[in-house]
Write an enzyme that holds these catalytic residues in place. Structure first.
Site, PDB file in Angstrom:
ATOM      1  N   ASP A   1      21.560  27.306  51.047  1.00 53.37           N
ATOM      2  CA  ASP A   1      21.468  26.879  50.106  1.00 53.37           C
ATOM      3  C   ASP A   1      20.661  27.804  49.055  1.00 53.37           C
ATOM      4  O   ASP A   1      19.480  28.253  49.675  1.00 53.37           O
ATOM      5  CB  ASP A   1      20.499  25.548  49.910  1.00 53.37           C
ATOM      6  CG  ASP A   1      20.213  24.913  48.978  1.00 53.37           C
ATOM      7  OD1 ASP A   1      20.186  25.522  47.873  1.00 53.37           O
ATOM      8  OD2 ASP A   1      19.692  23.836  48.631  1.00 53.37           O
TER       9      ASP A   1
ATOM     10  N   HIS B   1      37.506  46.990  40.447  1.00 51.50           N
ATOM     11  CA  HIS B   1      38.207  47.157  41.639  1.00 51.50           C
ATOM     12  C   HIS B   1      39.393  48.088  41.139  1.00 51.50           C
ATOM     13  O   HIS B   1      40.012  48.825  41.827  1.00 51.50           O
ATOM     14  CB  HIS B   1      38.637  46.053  42.267  1.00 51.50           C
ATOM     15  CG  HIS B   1      39.903  45.280  41.683  1.00 51.50           C
ATOM     16  ND1 HIS B   1      39.849  44.426  40.519  1.00 51.50           N
ATOM     17  CD2 HIS B   1      41.347  45.282  42.012  1.00 51.50           C
ATOM     18  CE1 HIS B   1      40.836  43.878  40.251  1.00 51.50           C
ATOM     19  NE2 HIS B   1      41.963  44.464  40.741  1.00 51.50           N
TER      20      HIS B   1
ATOM     21  N   GLU C   1      50.415  41.630  33.730  1.00 48.74           N
ATOM     22  CA  GLU C   1      50.805  40.474  34.789  1.00 48.74           C
ATOM     23  C   GLU C   1      51.718  39.575  34.734  1.00 48.74           C
ATOM     24  O   GLU C   1      51.781  39.156  33.616  1.00 48.74           O
ATOM     25  CB  GLU C   1      49.399  39.788  35.030  1.00 48.74           C
ATOM     26  CG  GLU C   1      48.145  40.864  35.327  1.00 48.74           C
ATOM     27  CD  GLU C   1      47.034  40.070  35.815  1.00 48.74           C
ATOM     28  OE1 GLU C   1      46.767  39.780  37.140  1.00 48.74           O
ATOM     29  OE2 GLU C   1      46.260  39.716  35.132  1.00 48.74           O
TER      30      GLU C   1
ATOM     31  N   HIS D   1      38.434  46.616  33.278  1.00 52.32           N
ATOM     32  CA  HIS D   1      39.631  47.498  33.755  1.00 52.32           C
ATOM     33  C   HIS D   1      40.087  48.225  32.673  1.00 52.32           C
ATOM     34  O   HIS D   1      40.253  49.432  32.938  1.00 52.32           O
ATOM     35  CB  HIS D   1      40.676  46.486  34.264  1.00 52.32           C
ATOM     36  CG  HIS D   1      40.298  45.499  35.256  1.00 52.32           C
ATOM     37  ND1 HIS D   1      39.211  45.906  36.301  1.00 52.32           N
ATOM     38  CD2 HIS D   1      40.661  44.297  35.425  1.00 52.32           C
ATOM     39  CE1 HIS D   1      38.893  44.697  37.121  1.00 52.32           C
ATOM     40  NE2 HIS D   1      39.730  43.842  36.819  1.00 52.32           N
TER      41      HIS D   1
ATOM     42  N   LYS E   1      48.601  37.713  30.809  1.00 47.05           N
ATOM     43  CA  LYS E   1      49.170  37.148  31.961  1.00 47.05           C
ATOM     44  C   LYS E   1      50.827  36.558  31.597  1.00 47.05           C
ATOM     45  O   LYS E   1      50.741  36.115  30.296  1.00 47.05           O
ATOM     46  CB  LYS E   1      48.416  35.857  32.266  1.00 47.05           C
ATOM     47  CG  LYS E   1      47.088  36.299  32.813  1.00 47.05           C
ATOM     48  CD  LYS E   1      46.546  35.960  33.928  1.00 47.05           C
ATOM     49  CE  LYS E   1      45.194  36.156  34.429  1.00 47.05           C
ATOM     50  NZ  LYS E   1      45.170  37.221  35.389  1.00 47.05           N
TER      51      LYS E   1
HETATM   52  C1  BG6 Z   1      40.928  40.808  38.098  1.00 45.31           C
HETATM   53  C2  BG6 Z   1      40.990  39.591  36.994  1.00 45.31           C
HETATM   54  O1  BG6 Z   1      39.868  41.422  37.883  1.00 45.31           O
HETATM   55  O2  BG6 Z   1      41.973  41.541  38.038  1.00 45.31           O
HETATM   56  C3  BG6 Z   1      42.240  38.690  37.477  1.00 45.31           C
HETATM   57  O3  BG6 Z   1      40.043  38.680  37.264  1.00 45.31           O
HETATM   58  C4  BG6 Z   1      43.388  39.774  37.569  1.00 45.31           C
HETATM   59  O4  BG6 Z   1      42.477  37.736  36.450  1.00 45.31           O
HETATM   60  C5  BG6 Z   1      43.081  40.798  38.301  1.00 45.31           C
HETATM   61  O5  BG6 Z   1      44.500  38.947  37.796  1.00 45.31           O
HETATM   62  C6  BG6 Z   1      44.351  41.975  38.436  1.00 45.31           C
HETATM   63  O6  BG6 Z   1      44.194  42.672  39.555  1.00 45.31           O
HETATM   64  P1  BG6 Z   1      45.377  43.595  40.208  1.00 45.31           P
HETATM   65  O7  BG6 Z   1      44.686  44.540  41.172  1.00 45.31           O
HETATM   66  O8  BG6 Z   1      46.042  42.497  40.562  1.00 45.31           O
HETATM   67  O9  BG6 Z   1      45.961  44.114  39.064  1.00 45.31           O
END
Ligand code: BG6
Length: 482
Positions: free
Chosen positions: A86, A172, A210, A234, A334
């Protein structure tokens, strides 16, 4: 080297979808340091065995080549442990500390993959429980705040208990091999550097498209929108990689200092320039990859009449000697026509054409996904044998997967391994992150003040027509329009 990786949010979407598959790949590639434990932390009561079988079932959703055999999973699962906590109870952190101290691993990585509103209380509790020694690293997953003020609150809470070099903010995209290659292209080769400036470059386009919609994350996404979800982090990180000056070394801070300078040089938005230079859109029902898909407003957990943007296109400039006047276009959305992330560096046309025919200028296309590669677009003479040389576009294509003929390491795998090893280059520093928020804030404010809803676009298209008009104004076109 021994390590413990503690994963807060261990039963969340990110843990299932990205982190566990990445940890498994790292283990399969023999890259996880031998003596490791992975501890998933969440609210529910479950045993280690239940957690392991839950993870096993989730692997059904990953690419076939990345699925473990039963035997492989059984060995990987020995690393996995589960602990109910928790997050508001100090005694649960004290229990975690005991669990960690009992083994005293060389490195402890605490990964916060929870909702960001928990970051501040978790940092405070970790600090109070003494889980912040020099051997502890704290990994923070985006979104890091909702705006500049909330990002600062998180950074202050982190700074109260951890040193900056212990705090690893994940983007990432920086872990993607193509982004490493961008650094290699620019700073490992002398070829492009003399051309990498306003005298030779006409425009830069960064697209992260995307084809997926918001899926089951409607409630999170509706509070976030494309600007916060993709542009603030990103897309801006990609822009800094393209625009930064060569760093003096490959040290994390040398690189991050240069990236910060780019963020500080971005042309600030005003209410007027937002109306002129930023397009926001929202998808309507359409067809993507041959499948009918619902519009954003019909997605689960999206409130009726929501004005959240699922698409952003914008024009900016980097105000320094290298880039003055060169438009940088960023675009993300998207439910677009394809999953496609790429950077197009468009060079200037020849100053004095002597050949008839096409006037197309050179382009360097840096492809991030789905393939990871480079294309250099040139013009070549296609001789008809009659002395009339007409120029035709041709391209040099480099596919990194084929060139290296080895499986490339995925973004999260790379970043998790870097976090364990303490390599900071690919993590975002607090000042970079705050500067990125500072830059997007006027856009958020202008949108709040403007009741005009985002422009609709049909799912499966490339976004609203206003996005094409944005670049056409400067005589440019998006890559797919050429
Ligand atoms: C994430 C977003 O940081 O990156 C998502 O929150 C998105 O909405 C994703 O789909 C895209 O990552 P990748 O590596 O699939 O291009």
């Amino acid at each position: 080297m021994s390590f413990d990786l503690v994963l807060f949010g261990g039963t969340g979407d990110l843990a299932w979808r990205k982190l566990m598959p990445a940890l498994f790949q790292a283990w399969r590639h023999g890259k996880l340091p031998g003596d490791g434990r992975i501890l998933a932390v969440a609210r529910d009561e479950r045993s280690d065995a239940e957690y392991r079988s839950h993870i096993r079932a989730r692997f059904g959703g990953v690419d076939e080549a990345k699925q473990p055999s039963d035997e492989e999973f059984a060995r990987f699962a020995e690393l996995l442990h589960y602990r109910r906590m928790d997050l508001s109870r100090p005694e649960h952190y004290a229990g975690l500390r005991q669990w960690l101290d009992a083994r005293a691993a060389d490195t402890v990585v605490v990964f916060l993959a929870t909702s960001p509103h928990l970051f501040v209380p978790i940092c405070e509790q970790l600090g109070r429980a003494g889980i912040n020694g020099a051997h502890v690293r704290l990994v923070l997953e985006k979104p890091l705040g909702h705006d500049l003020a909330s990002a600062r609150r998180i950074n202050e809470a982190v700074a109260a208990h951890f040193r900056e070099e212990q705090a690893l903010r994940i983007d990432h995209y920086l872990g993607k091999p193509a982004v490493q290659n961008l650094m290699a292209l620019r700073f490992g080769n002398a070829l492009f550097e003399p051309l990498w400036r306003r005298e030779s470059i006409a425009s830069i386009q960064i697209t992260i498209a995307e084809s997926i919609g918001v899926g089951t994350r409607g409630d999170f996404y509706d509070q976030t929108g494309a600007l916060r979800d993709m542009v603030q982090n990103h897309a801006l990180q990609l822009l800094t990689m393209i625009a930064m000056e060569p760093p003096s070394t490959s040290d994390a801070d040398a690189i991050r200092d240069e990236k910060l300078k780019v963020l500080k040089s971005l042309k600030p938005f005003t209410a007027d320039s937002v109306a002129h230079d930023v397009v926001r859109g929202q998808y309507r029902a359409g067809v993507v990859g041959g499948q009918k898909v619902p519009g954003y407003l019909e997605e689960a957990k999206v409130p009726a009449g929501s004005a959240t943007e699922t698409f952003v296109a914008l024009r900016t400039e980097v105000r320094n000697w290298r880039w003055a006047g060169v438009p940088f276009y960023l675009r993300t959305g998207k439910r677009l026509a394809a999953r496609d992330a790429q950077i197009v560096v468009a060079f200037r046309a020849v100053p004095h054409p002597i050949f008839p025919g096409t006037r197309q200028a050179n382009k360097l296309v840096i492809k991030l996904q789905p393939e990871d590669g480079l294309e250099l677009h040139l013009l070549a003479a296609r001789s008809g044998g009659d002395g009339n040389e007409t120029l035709s576009p041709v391209s040099l294509d480099l596919d990194f997967d084929r060139a290296f003929a080895t499986e490339r390491v995925g973004g999260y795998e790379r970043l998790l391994l870097d976090a364990i090893a303490g390599r900071l280059n690919l993590f975002v520093r607090s000042d970079e992150q705050e500067q990125a928020w500072r830059w997007v804030e006027p856009v958020l404010e202008a949108w709040r003040a403007d009741p005009q809803a985002p422009r609709p676009y049909v799912a499966g298209s490339w976004g609203p027509a206003a996005s094409s008009a944005l670049v056409a104004r400067d005589g440019c076109a998006w890559a797919e329009e050429l």
